[in-house]
Write a protein that holds these residues in place. Structure first.
Motif, PDB file in Angstrom:
ATOM      1  N   GLY A  49       0.842  -1.190   0.000  1.00 18.60           N
ATOM      2  CA  GLY A  49       0.000   0.000   0.000  1.00 18.60           C
ATOM      3  C   GLY A  49       0.871   1.231   0.000  1.00 18.60           C
ATOM      4  N   GLU A  50       0.278   2.358  -0.366  1.00 20.85           N
ATOM      5  CA  GLU A  50       1.028   3.607  -0.431  1.00 20.85           C
ATOM      6  C   GLU A  50       0.305   4.706   0.330  1.00 20.85           C
ATOM      7  N   VAL A  51       1.064   5.483   1.065  1.00 25.12           N
ATOM      8  CA  VAL A  51       0.557   6.740   1.602  1.00 25.12           C
ATOM      9  C   VAL A  51       0.949   7.765   0.542  1.00 25.12           C
ATOM     10  N   ALA A 105       3.916  -0.773   3.543  1.00 29.31           N
ATOM     11  CA  ALA A 105       3.519   0.565   3.096  1.00 29.31           C
ATOM     12  C   ALA A 105       4.745   1.295   2.563  1.00 29.31           C
ATOM     13  N   VAL A 106       4.518   2.110   1.538  1.00 31.11           N
ATOM     14  CA  VAL A 106       5.572   2.962   0.986  1.00 31.11           C
ATOM     15  C   VAL A 106       5.037   4.390   0.914  1.00 31.11           C
ATOM     16  N   THR A 107       5.942   5.330   0.890  1.00 33.32           N
ATOM     17  CA  THR A 107       5.578   6.733   0.672  1.00 33.32           C
ATOM     18  C   THR A 107       6.778   7.455   0.074  1.00 33.32           C
ATOM     19  N   TRP A 108       6.494   8.478  -0.709  1.00 35.68           N
ATOM     20  CA  TRP A 108       7.535   9.300  -1.318  1.00 35.68           C
ATOM     21  C   TRP A 108       7.595  10.636  -0.603  1.00 35.68           C
ATOM     22  N   LEU A 109       8.813  11.162  -0.418  1.00 31.64           N
ATOM     23  CA  LEU A 109       8.954  12.498   0.142  1.00 31.64           C
ATOM     24  C   LEU A 109      10.100  13.203  -0.551  1.00 31.64           C
ATOM     25  N   ASN A 110      10.035  14.517  -0.540  1.00 29.13           N
ATOM     26  CA  ASN A 110      11.086  15.318  -1.159  1.00 29.13           C
ATOM     27  C   ASN A 110      12.408  15.023  -0.463  1.00 29.13           C
ATOM     28  N   LEU A 141      10.294   5.822   1.261  1.00 30.54           N
ATOM     29  CA  LEU A 141      10.434   5.149   2.536  1.00 30.54           C
ATOM     30  C   LEU A 141       9.422   4.019   2.579  1.00 30.54           C
ATOM     31  N   HIS A 142       9.672   3.042   3.439  1.00 30.85           N
ATOM     32  CA  HIS A 142       8.745   1.912   3.570  1.00 30.85           C
ATOM     33  C   HIS A 142       8.695   1.462   5.017  1.00 30.85           C
ATOM     34  N   THR A 143       7.673   0.684   5.322  1.00 30.39           N
ATOM     35  CA  THR A 143       7.541   0.080   6.650  1.00 30.39           C
ATOM     36  C   THR A 143       6.687  -1.175   6.519  1.00 30.39           C
ATOM     37  N   ALA A 144       6.966  -2.137   7.383  1.00 26.40           N
ATOM     38  CA  ALA A 144       6.138  -3.335   7.439  1.00 26.40           C
ATOM     39  C   ALA A 144       4.846  -2.990   8.176  1.00 26.40           C
TER      40      ALA A 144
END
Length: 182
Positions: free
Chosen positions: A94-96, A130-135, A174-177
């Protein structure tokens, strides 16, 4: 005597939340991209129209918009969905996709509540990561997410802000379980 506590919460967004979400998003984007985005991208009325359409039309059952509230005022928002990156599995990852707290509402717990609500929502939707992108230069958000258990996974990209390659922003993923600790 105990001190009063704030009336704060996170819930799934309603169509009526479009303008409040747009207001937060524009304030966050002004801070992050003020000199990079066209004026229309920072116009609350136009952004509210986009949110209104998104919140009232059919969408994938696992696309969620969450809002952080202080009483009945939107202080932040987040969007969760299946991860769209080619190296991700849209069934288990999943993605934030968006996470924003109004600058004036930071350091009040709204971000922590949103991140936890995103994790809970993604788990309920049966994602395991989960993954998310940040500057790349957003050290404050990176530190916040790292403290919450996220870590870089080595992926990076250049986000095309205008859609024509003229303005890009370097981002890291970034990612997290997700789920119960082993």
């Amino acid at each position: 005597m105990s001190s009063p506590t704030a009336d704060v919460s996170v819930r799934v967004a309603w169509a009526d939340d479009a303008r409040g979400i747009a207001g937060v998003q524009v304030r966050v984007w002004r801070e992050a991209y003020a000199d990079l985005l066209p004026p229309a991208a920072l116009d609350v009325d136009q952004v509210a129209e986009v949110w209104s359409a998104a919140l009232t039309t059919g969408r994938d059952a696992r696309n969620r918009v969450l809002v952080a509230l202080e009483r009945n005022r939107i202080a932040g928002f987040a969007v969760t969905m299946p991860a769209a990156d080619p190296d991700c599995d849209p069934i288990s990852d999943g993605e934030v996709a968006e996470l924003g707290v109004a600058p004036e509402d930071r350091r009040l717990g709204h971000g922590s509540r949103l991140v936890q609500a995103c994790a809970d929502t993604l788990v309920a939707d049966r994602f395991t990561r989960a993954v998310t992108w940040l500057n790349a230069g957003d050290d404050a958000l990176r530190a916040f997410l790292t403290d919450a258990g996220w870590a870089p996974d080595g992926a990076h990209r250049e986000l095309d802000l205008h859609g024509d390659g003229s303005v890009t922003v370097k981002q890291v993923r970034l990612h997290t379980a997700l789920g119960p600790a082993g």
